[in-house]
Each structure stands twice: as structure tokens, then as C-alpha cells.
Design a protein around this motif. Structure first.
Motif, PDB file in Angstrom:
ATOM      1  N   HIS A 185     -14.872  -7.646 -19.875  1.00  0.00           N
ATOM      2  CA  HIS A 185     -15.054  -8.771 -19.739  1.00  0.00           C
ATOM      3  C   HIS A 185     -16.462  -9.327 -19.866  1.00  0.00           C
ATOM      4  N   ASN A 188     -16.660 -16.104 -21.132  1.00  0.00           N
ATOM      5  CA  ASN A 188     -15.385 -16.633 -21.053  1.00  0.00           C
ATOM      6  C   ASN A 188     -14.521 -15.839 -21.939  1.00  0.00           C
ATOM      7  N   TRP A 189     -14.845 -14.409 -22.139  1.00  0.00           N
ATOM      8  CA  TRP A 189     -13.939 -13.487 -23.149  1.00  0.00           C
ATOM      9  C   TRP A 189     -13.502 -12.526 -22.274  1.00  0.00           C
ATOM     10  N   SER A 217      -6.492 -11.974 -15.731  1.00  0.00           N
ATOM     11  CA  SER A 217      -7.809 -12.363 -16.331  1.00  0.00           C
ATOM     12  C   SER A 217      -7.839 -13.883 -16.173  1.00  0.00           C
ATOM     13  N   GLU A 219     -10.314 -15.268 -18.060  1.00  0.00           N
ATOM     14  CA  GLU A 219     -11.100 -15.974 -19.288  1.00  0.00           C
ATOM     15  C   GLU A 219     -10.401 -16.878 -20.081  1.00  0.00           C
TER      16      GLU A 219
END
Length: 351
Positions: A185, A188-189, A217, A219
Motif C-alpha cells: 500500500h 491512494n494506491w 483495501s 485505496e
């Protein structure tokens, strides 16, 4: 009886060499815990450690480099070349010459971005994924980049039993349990290393893990990398797992998938789960099997946005808060041969 004893005496050394070269004794030692899986430099670092070490502030773009199909070292003729594992155990000079490997310009190019994590897209060594190929070919080429590399296995790694040479070399960096898939992580990915060489069909352990990881997740943007492309100009067989992975990722709203395997650079249009163009919701696939191998030119498809043949090179990515940029950099000239930017795809499922 004497003839049988003589025959056994003659055959035994050859059988022993065959067993050593096929890696079964070393594999057995590895499985029994007789080989230190984290003996290499930095191999105890987890994939998340690699991204956390980058140190960019929250919201700053993350620069990544991506390339696969790397270390194919020239071999000198002689005993070591014919029996590289046995020769290594006997302390003979290595057959491998990393200094003349085709991947040298690629490695030199990567030095321009010394702090960027590297996504290594499989087929990291040729031709069998043996430990001696990692130690005597790949490592001399790659050692300055090892601490910043996130790997994924390729088909050549699995030419050894269960790809144990790959897992021995990378240790914790290969992800938990010698499964070849893991999640990291950054900002924002969600960044996923998956395994196109093991079962990814619906209901398989890998597919269930991927579903759970995507659901857990938060993101907004997803990037995945694994070795074989699902949809590419060249279909070489054995892509069922790659297709299954791509379908699951695309249906979840993944933005980018990175692959190696084919020895050229290819960027597709955004594709739906079945590999047809979908400009609004599709996933873009990059094939970057250009670390140390190149292949002939071939006709493009209506799904191809860009294809480059005969050039070693590296894909440079910049992951922003809600989109990404890319550049394909030629290893010989340093020229940028493809570039662009795109927004993230809207995540469509989180359950």
C-alpha cells in the motif's frame, strides 16, 4: 554380479550429477529447512518495507520502475557450462559472465532513478531459475537494485521444483508462504504482486485471497503486476491464470496491470474483462518484457495503443493521488519512446 557392480560404479557418478543438476537434493534441503531462505542481502525486508522506505509524504506521487525478463548471462564453454550446479558446489569458476549480459544497459538506465522501487516482472533469471543462476548471474547484475525491488515469479523460475531458487533468493520479499503473491500500500494506491504460474481460477486460494484483499483495501486506485499477460500481441500458451487474474482485477476496477513474458513493449487500450476495448471502465495493460531480451516486430491489434520492438527498456510510472503517468525509456539511448497519463478507474466492487 561383478558386471552389475561395475555398471553401478560407472553409473553412480552420472546419476549423482543428474540429481544435483535437477536440483532435487537442494530442493529437499530447502523444504526441510536446511537452506537459509533469507541468506541474501536485504532479503528479510518485506514488500511493504520497500515502499515504506521511499518516504514520500502522503499525497506525493510515487515513482516506480517496471521491467521483466532480465538476466540471461553468456556462458563460457566447458564443464561449468554443462554442469553449472555441480561446478558451483566443487568451487570451479562460474560459467556465467554477467558483465556481457544483454541486461547491462537496462541496469545502467535504472540508476537514473536510484530511489524508485522496482517491480521485477518475472523471468528474472534464465533458463531454469536455479539458485546458481540467481547467485552467479542475476545478483551480480542486480545487487545495487535488490534492496528496492518488489519481485514476481515467471515461468522460468518454475523450471526448478516449486520455484525454490526464486523463494530462496528473495526470502520475505517474495511474500508469505512461498505463494508468490502479496499486497502493498502507498498513498491512494493498492499495489498487488500476483502469480500467473499457479492456479488463479475462481475459487482457488489465490483468487479467494485477491477477493479478500480487494474488499479490505480502501485505496481508490489499484495496480497489479504478474508475469504472463492476459491479452497481448503474442499469445504463447499457458495464460489461463493470467486471464483469470485480469478478469478479477478488471471487474474490481483496477487501473493498471503490468506484465513481462513477451519480449517487447506493449501498451493496450483500456480493456474489459474479456480483452475488448472499454474506454470508460477498462484496465490498461503494459507488457514490459524488455529487461534483457527483445523479439521481432509483429502486426498490432485493434486493442494495441502502442507497441515497440527491438528495444531494451524500462517503464517508469508516477502514481498520483487519483491518476498515473508513464514513460517507456529506451535503455540504449535514454530516449522516451512512449508517454502519457490517465485517471484511475472507479473501483466497482469492494466485497
Amino acid at each position: 554380479m561383478r558386471k552389475s557392480a561395475l555398471l553401478a560404479a560407472v553409473l553412480t557418478p552420472f546419476l549423482l550429477i543428474a540429481a544435483i543438476e535437477s536440483q532435487w537434493p537442494a530442493y529437499a534441503a530447502y523444504e526441510l529447512g536446511g537452506v537459509d531462505a533469507t541468506s541474501g542481502v536485504d532479503s528479510g525486508a518485506t514488500p511493504q518495507d520497500v515502499l515504506s522506505a521511499v518516504g514520500e509524504a502522503q499525497g506525493d506521487p510515487l515513482t516506480l520502475l517496471a521491467v521483466g525478463d532480465i538476466a540471461n548471462c553468456a556462458e563460457a564453454p566447458g564443464l561449468a557450462s554443462a554442469f553449472p550446479v555441480s561446478a558451483n558446489l566443487l568451487g570451479l569458476a562460474s560459467a556465467f559472465d554477467p558483465a556481457t549480459a544483454p541486461a547491462v544497459p537496462t541496469v545502467e538506465l535504472m540508476a537514473q532513478w536510484p530511489n524508485a522501487p522496482v517491480l521485477a516482472l518475472g523471468d528474472l533469471v534464465y533458463s531454469s531459475g536455479k539458485p546458481v543462476e540467481f547467485s552467479d548471474c542475476f545478483d551480480p547484475l542486480w545487487k545495487d537494485n535488490r534492496a528496492r525491488t518488489l519481485p514476481t515469479p515467471g515461468n522460468h523460475e518454475y523450471n526448478t521444483p516449486d520455484a525454490f531458487g526464486y523463494y530462496q533468493y528473495w526470502g520475505e520479499r517474495a511474500g508469505p508462504g512461498d505463494l508468490g503473491y502479496y499486497a502493498t500500500h502507498h498513498g491512494n494506491w493498492l499495489i498487488l504482486s500476483l502469480n500467473s504460474e499457479t492456479d488463479a481460477s475462481p475459487g482457488s486460494p489465490q483468487a479467494l485471497w485477491l477477493k479478500k484483499t480487494l474488499a479490505a483495501s480502501p485505496e481508490a486506485c489499484v495496480l497489479a503486476f504478474y508475469h504472463r499477460p492476459a491479452y497481448s500481441l503474442m499469445e504463447r500458451g499457458g495464460r489461463d491464470n493470467a486471464v483469470a487474474l485480469f478478469r478479477q482485477l478488471e471487474q474490481a476496477g483496477a487501473s493498471v496491470v503490468l506484465n513481462g513474458h513477451n519480449h517487447f513493449y506493449e501498451r493496450t487500450l483500456p480493456l474489459d474483462a474479456e480483452g475488448s476495448p472499454d474506454a470508460e471502465n477498462g484496465t490498461v495493460s503494459f507488457t514490459v518484457g524488455t529487461g534483457g531480451e527483445t523479439s521481432r516486430e509483429m502486426p498490432t491489434l485493434d486493442t494495441t495503443a502502442k507497441a515497440i520492438f527491438g528495444h531494451l527498456g524500462v517503464l517508469r510510472l508516477e502514481l498520483g493521488q487519483d491518476g498515473y503517468r508513464w514513460w517507456f525509456e529506451d535503455a540504449e539511448s535514454g530516449a522516451t519512446m512512449d508517454a502519457g497519463q490517465a485517471p484511475c478507474v472507479l473501483r466497482r466492487t469492494r466485497a
